[in-house]
Design an enzyme around this catalytic site. Structure first.
Site, PDB file in Angstrom:
ATOM      1  CD  GLU A 186      28.083  42.875  28.364  1.00 38.36           C
ATOM      2  OE1 GLU A 186      28.095  43.536  26.940  1.00 38.36           O
ATOM      3  OE2 GLU A 186      28.991  43.312  29.114  1.00 38.36           O
ATOM      4  CG  HIS A 243      30.949  35.070  31.423  1.00 41.78           C
ATOM      5  ND1 HIS A 243      30.490  35.547  32.617  1.00 41.78           N
ATOM      6  CD2 HIS A 243      32.055  35.761  31.509  1.00 41.78           C
ATOM      7  CE1 HIS A 243      30.753  36.904  32.736  1.00 41.78           C
ATOM      8  NE2 HIS A 243      31.751  36.904  32.747  1.00 41.78           N
ATOM      9  CD  GLU A 274      32.422  36.311  36.353  1.00 36.31           C
ATOM     10  OE1 GLU A 274      31.360  37.320  36.444  1.00 36.31           O
ATOM     11  OE2 GLU A 274      34.142  36.483  35.678  1.00 36.31           O
ATOM     12  CB  VAL A 302      35.486  34.200  21.875  1.00 33.76           C
ATOM     13  CG1 VAL A 302      34.529  35.377  21.120  1.00 33.76           C
ATOM     14  CG2 VAL A 302      35.890  34.574  23.007  1.00 33.76           C
ATOM     15  CG  HIS A 306      36.194  33.567  31.768  1.00 32.25           C
ATOM     16  ND1 HIS A 306      36.606  34.138  32.903  1.00 32.25           N
ATOM     17  CD2 HIS A 306      35.775  34.884  31.310  1.00 32.25           C
ATOM     18  CE1 HIS A 306      36.191  35.006  33.257  1.00 32.25           C
ATOM     19  NE2 HIS A 306      35.220  35.904  32.154  1.00 32.25           N
TER      20      HIS A 306
END
Length: 360
Positions: A186, A243, A274, A302, A306
């Site tokens: 990202e 994440h 993941e 945040v 999830h």
């Protein structure tokens, strides 16, 4: 479909074209090789191309399924509980920016309270520390942007819209401060997009993500252990859920675990949703101890989908239910890292470093 996926697909198409050209070259047979050798070569090439196409197809199906599943869960969330008042959040998409802007770029979340308490708090802290700059917002997830618009009628700029707004307002000095956890896919996509638009401004700088230097890791470790020290009683395993990513940058989680251990925080564990370390990996580590209780908290900026579902949800397979089924008393701290003031200040420092780099 995300931009990076489109670029990946284009690369595959180009590779296929090149293979076709090479196949045609073999068909002309300028090297005088036998027809049988040409057939074997062509068969191998097309078999390889077929395998690549199959892998690519399954990759996009998987990514599309994950995106749809996340979106579907967010739709269901509206019926199950209130995510907060969207009107309390400053979307920072106003005009009259001036000549200096800091664009804070986040993945985003549709959980209104968490968005305000994390991303909003980071933006506020940066604004307070840089009074000569206007602070604006850009999200990278179009799914979240569309979802918030549909549900709350609240508009949030994506990065392209935020850059267009900056150009339209005559911004000359642009600083981008991402709220990404790491320098992953990202962040790379963001840097590339900024580079493509750099000519529209006189000065451009991009700040670093949260976990960049060893000092950053130590600062984050200090922040998360201070925020959870009341639970560190020797009988409780304190587990952070990140994440995870398929990229090489996923190593930040293993590094965080190693540094926690080196710093003497032996009851702290790090896993991902993941990637690796997985929930099973974390559970196995916890079982090696003599713990009675488990505290779960997201290692994410945040506390969105999830955190509320994969971590704290009551559904089968969530971190909460998995640890409960293993016999532990579980407490979930559903708060994003962005709520912690030391984390906000770390982003402030990164933004300041980016601003200072323009004077060099």
């Amino acid at each position: 479909m995300e931009k990076k996926h489109v670029i990946f697909a284009m690369k595959i198409v180009i590779a296929g074209i090149l293979l076709g050209i090479f196949a045609g070259f073999l068909g002309v047979n300028p090297l005088g090789i036998s027809q049988e050798q040409v057939v074997v070569a062509l068969s191998s090439l097309f078999l390889g191309l077929g395998l690549i196409t199959t892998i690519l197809t399954f990759y996009f199906i998987r990514k599309s399924h994950q995106a749809y599943k996340s979106y579907q869960r967010e739709e269901e969330d509206e019926e199950n509980y209130d995510t907060g008042d969207a009107a309390l959040d400053n979307t920072r998409n106003q005009d009259e920016i001036g000549e200096k802007e800091i664009l804070v770029v986040s993945f985003g979340t549709s959980f209104n309270d968490s968005r305000r308490l994390t991303i909003g708090a980071i933006e506020d802290a940066i604004e307070k520390s840089q009074p000569d700059f206007s602070v604006r917002r850009g999200f990278t997830s179009q799914i979240i942007i569309d979802h918030v618009k549909k549900r709350d009628n609240v508009s949030i700029d994506n990065v392209t819209e935020a850059l267009d707004r900056a150009v339209k307002n005559g911004v000359k000095t642009l600083v981008i401060q991402p709220t990404h956890l790491m320098n992953g896919l990202e962040y790379t996509d963001l840097v590339n997009e900024i580079a493509e638009n750099a000519d529209s401004f006189e000065q451009v700088a991009v700040g670093e993500p949260l976990l960049t230097s060893d000092a950053d890791f130590k600062a984050v470790i200090q922040a998360i252990t201070d925020a959870t020290k009341e639970y560190d009683d020797g009988e409780t395993a304190i587990c952070f859920m990140g994440h995870g990513t398929e990229a090489e940058s996923n190593q930040v989680y293993a590094k965080m675990q190693d540094m926690l251990t080196e710093e003497g925080f032996e009851h702290y564990y790090v896993g991902t949703v993941e990637a690796t370390p997985s929930l099973d990996d974390v559970l196995a580590k916890v079982k090696e101890g003599s713990y009675k209780k488990v505290v779960l908290e997201p290692l994410m900026i945040v506390a969105g989908d999830h955190a509320n579902n994969d971590m704290a949800g009551d559904e089968e397979g969530s971190w909460k239910t998995t640890f409960e089924e293993a016999g532990y008393e579980v407490k979930c701290l559903v708060r994003g890292l962005g709520e912690l003031e030391p984390i906000q200040q770390l982003f402030v420092e990164h933004a300041k470093a980016a601003v200072d780099s323009l004077a060099k």
